[in-house]
Write an enzyme that holds these catalytic residues in place. Structure first.
Site, PDB file in Angstrom:
ATOM      1  N   ARG A 194       0.329 -11.051   8.908  1.00  0.00           N
ATOM      2  CA  ARG A 194       0.370  -9.589   9.105  1.00  0.00           C
ATOM      3  C   ARG A 194       1.084  -8.850   7.971  1.00  0.00           C
ATOM      4  O   ARG A 194       1.754  -7.846   8.197  1.00  0.00           O
ATOM      5  CB  ARG A 194       1.049  -9.224  10.434  1.00  0.00           C
ATOM      6  CG  ARG A 194       0.298  -9.651  11.650  1.00  0.00           C
ATOM      7  CD  ARG A 194      -1.092  -9.002  11.730  1.00  0.00           C
ATOM      8  NE  ARG A 194      -1.662  -9.254  13.028  1.00  0.00           N
ATOM      9  CZ  ARG A 194      -2.283 -10.390  13.339  1.00  0.00           C
ATOM     10  NH1 ARG A 194      -2.445 -11.324  12.427  1.00  0.00           N
ATOM     11  NH2 ARG A 194      -2.770 -10.571  14.542  1.00  0.00           N
ATOM     12  N   CYS A 247      -1.222  -4.663  18.778  1.00  0.00           N
ATOM     13  CA  CYS A 247       0.087  -5.287  18.990  1.00  0.00           C
ATOM     14  C   CYS A 247       1.151  -4.502  18.232  1.00  0.00           C
ATOM     15  O   CYS A 247       0.958  -4.122  17.080  1.00  0.00           O
ATOM     16  CB  CYS A 247       0.071  -6.744  18.526  1.00  0.00           C
ATOM     17  SG  CYS A 247      -0.818  -7.799  19.673  1.00  0.00           S
TER      18      CYS A 247
HETATM   19  N1  EPU Z   1       1.717 -13.479  27.174  1.00  0.00           N
HETATM   20  C1  EPU Z   1       2.460 -13.213  28.292  1.00  0.00           C
HETATM   21  N2  EPU Z   1       2.499 -11.925  28.745  1.00  0.00           N
HETATM   22  C2  EPU Z   1       1.850 -10.906  28.139  1.00  0.00           C
HETATM   23  C3  EPU Z   1       1.089 -11.184  26.979  1.00  0.00           C
HETATM   24  C4  EPU Z   1       1.023 -12.495  26.510  1.00  0.00           C
HETATM   25  O1  EPU Z   1       3.081 -14.098  28.865  1.00  0.00           O
HETATM   26  O2  EPU Z   1       1.948  -9.783  28.610  1.00  0.00           O
HETATM   27  C5  EPU Z   1       1.627 -14.883  26.706  1.00  0.00           C
HETATM   28  C6  EPU Z   1       0.219 -15.421  26.896  1.00  0.00           C
HETATM   29  O3  EPU Z   1       0.050 -15.951  28.166  1.00  0.00           O
HETATM   30  C7  EPU Z   1       0.107 -16.453  25.805  1.00  0.00           C
HETATM   31  C8  EPU Z   1       1.017 -15.920  24.696  1.00  0.00           C
HETATM   32  O4  EPU Z   1       1.854 -14.929  25.294  1.00  0.00           O
HETATM   33  O5  EPU Z   1       0.648 -17.677  26.242  1.00  0.00           O
HETATM   34  C9  EPU Z   1       0.223 -15.354  23.536  1.00  0.00           C
HETATM   35  O6  EPU Z   1      -0.557 -14.229  23.971  1.00  0.00           O
HETATM   36  P1  EPU Z   1      -2.003 -13.914  23.385  1.00  0.00           P
HETATM   37  O7  EPU Z   1      -2.862 -15.112  23.440  1.00  0.00           O
HETATM   38  O8  EPU Z   1      -2.462 -12.650  24.001  1.00  0.00           O
HETATM   39  O9  EPU Z   1      -1.785 -13.716  21.856  1.00  0.00           O
HETATM   40  P2  EPU Z   1      -0.751 -12.828  21.064  1.00  0.00           P
HETATM   41  O10 EPU Z   1       0.053 -13.745  20.226  1.00  0.00           O
HETATM   42  O11 EPU Z   1      -0.008 -11.903  21.958  1.00  0.00           O
HETATM   43  C10 EPU Z   1      -2.201 -12.485  18.927  1.00  0.00           C
HETATM   44  C11 EPU Z   1      -2.256 -11.354  17.952  1.00  0.00           C
HETATM   45  C12 EPU Z   1      -3.277 -10.314  18.410  1.00  0.00           C
HETATM   46  C13 EPU Z   1      -4.637 -10.994  18.566  1.00  0.00           C
HETATM   47  C14 EPU Z   1      -4.497 -12.112  19.592  1.00  0.00           C
HETATM   48  C15 EPU Z   1      -5.789 -12.843  19.846  1.00  0.00           C
HETATM   49  C16 EPU Z   1      -0.055 -10.910  16.969  1.00  0.00           C
HETATM   50  C17 EPU Z   1       1.189 -10.101  17.031  1.00  0.00           C
HETATM   51  N3  EPU Z   1      -0.960 -10.668  17.903  1.00  0.00           N
HETATM   52  O12 EPU Z   1      -1.701 -11.957  20.144  1.00  0.00           O
HETATM   53  O13 EPU Z   1      -3.366  -9.331  17.394  1.00  0.00           O
HETATM   54  O14 EPU Z   1      -5.609 -10.070  19.007  1.00  0.00           O
HETATM   55  O15 EPU Z   1      -3.492 -13.044  19.096  1.00  0.00           O
HETATM   56  O16 EPU Z   1      -6.071 -13.740  18.877  1.00  0.00           O
HETATM   57  O17 EPU Z   1      -0.211 -11.735  16.058  1.00  0.00           O
HETATM   58  C18 EPU Z   1      -2.696  -7.170  16.644  1.00  0.00           C
HETATM   59  O18 EPU Z   1      -2.279  -7.728  15.646  1.00  0.00           O
HETATM   60  O19 EPU Z   1      -2.650  -5.924  16.766  1.00  0.00           O
HETATM   61  C19 EPU Z   1      -3.232  -7.979  17.716  1.00  0.00           C
HETATM   62  C20 EPU Z   1      -3.596  -7.450  18.860  1.00  0.00           C
END
Ligand code: EPU
Length: 302
Positions: free
Chosen positions: A177, A224
């Site tokens: 990022r 995010c």
């Molecule tokens: N989780 C929770 N509660 C929540 C949200 C997530 O417990 O409210 C847990 C999920 O269960 C999972 C873990 O956190 O075990 C990771 O969550 P998720 O798979 O949604 O992925 P993320 O790391 O939150 C990343 C990117 C997103 C991208 C998704 C999908 C970052 C900061 N975020 O999200 O990117 O869409 O993976 O690949 O790297 C963005 O950059 O704006 C963005 C949305």
């Protein structure tokens, strides 16, 4: 309309630049914040961009580049700064057998669609990412394990003194990022893709869409808010701190995904920034983790 913003009366080039004083930015951010900038310049050609950069350097004017505002928070409603927008030639893109060459104002969604239709693989993970190519490159947009920088062959930029450069991927400083492109004006890029069976491409797009299904939809947000800390997830930490649904004015931690702040109605930039600080404080207290913002905050002054 009286925006309460001082007008700019200094000499401005009369070329292809479209100038707008007190330009409303309401439709130019996905959080749905109301804002206006002292001055906006829209450039449609490289010549107009060069003229703009010369003007900005001569006048000592700082500026911010704004696309669709899908990853930005305006700090205030009245922004005493110059906003630069790319349009026209910068929206063009061309697909060939080994990739896409695109202007920075091309929509990422249009590029994903064009690659899919041409049987080219490499951009499937960008499915569902809103906004324009330039912003996606500057912030190295992506998922947990893929980012747009991965498929970049080169990026063309103008630095603030108007010098144009073509940077190879290694020179663009892509990291999680982040990139070394922020601060320059990204104008064009070559994305290297490869031929793939339609079925494989459709499967990869379906996986990307499934990953996005756990994110809020149909409501103002900036994607995010925080970068994931090494080895953990900002969403998981904020959720575990019990902050889903927490509000500051019209800004609310999404009940769907805790790393999203949504506009629950009439949110201001100040509401969002207060909520960001509250979240950081609570997560620091509870887990000793310092969350870093991923969104770009546009200050009220240039
Ligand atoms: N989780 C929770 N509660 C929540 C949200 C997530 O417990 O409210 C847990 C999920 O269960 C999972 C873990 O956190 O075990 C990771 O969550 P998720 O798979 O949604 O992925 P993320 O790391 O939150 C990343 C990117 C997103 C991208 C998704 C999908 C970052 C900061 N975020 O999200 O990117 O869409 O993976 O690949 O790297 C963005 O950059 O704006 C963005 C949305």
């Amino acid at each position: 309309m009286n925006t309460g913003l001082a007008s700019v009366s200094r000499r401005r080039p009369e070329t292809d630049i479209e100038w707008k004083e007190g330009a409303r930015l309401d439709g130019l951010n996905s959080m749905g914040l109301r804002a206006a900038a002292r001055l906006m310049a829209v450039v449609r050609t490289e010549q107009a961009l060069s003229d703009f950069l010369e003007w900005a350097a001569e006048e000592g004017e700082d500026f911010v580049v704004l696309g669709e505002g899908t990853n930005v928070i305006f700090a205030k409603e009245s922004l005493d700064l110059v906003v630069l927008r790319l349009a026209g030639d910068f929206e063009d893109f061309a697909v060939d057998a080994t990739g896409i060459t695109a202007g920075a104002a091309a929509r990422l969604a249009a590029l994903v669609k064009a690659a899919r239709e041409s049987g080219l693989s490499g951009l499937e993970n960008a499915w569902g990412i809103p906004g324009l190519l330039g912003g996606a490159l500057a912030g190295n947009a992506g998922t947990r394990d893929w980012a747009i920088g991965d498929c970049v062959e080169w990026v063309e930029v103008f630095d603030r003194s108007g010098v144009k450069k073509r940077l190879a991927r290694d020179e663009a400083g892509f990291a999680y990022r982040r990139s070394a492109l922020a601060g320059r004006v990204v104008t064009r890029s070559r994305l290297a893709l490869r031929k793939e069976a339609r079925e494989r491409i459709e499967e990869a797009i379906a996986r990307a869409a499934a990953r996005r299904s756990g994110q809020p939809k149909g409501v103002g947000s900036s994607g995010c808010i925080f970068r994931n800390p090494p080895g953990d997830s900002a969403g998981r930490l904020i959720d575990a701190a019990g902050l889903k649904g927490l509000r500051c004015g019209g800004a609310m931690v999404s009940p769907v995904h805790a790393n999203f702040i949504v506009n629950a109605g009439g949110a201001t930039g100040a509401d969002v920034l207060r909520l960001i600080e509250t979240i950081r404080g609570r997560v620091r207290e509870k887990f000793g983790v310092e969350l870093e913002t991923e969104v770009r905050v546009i200050p009220s002054k240039g």
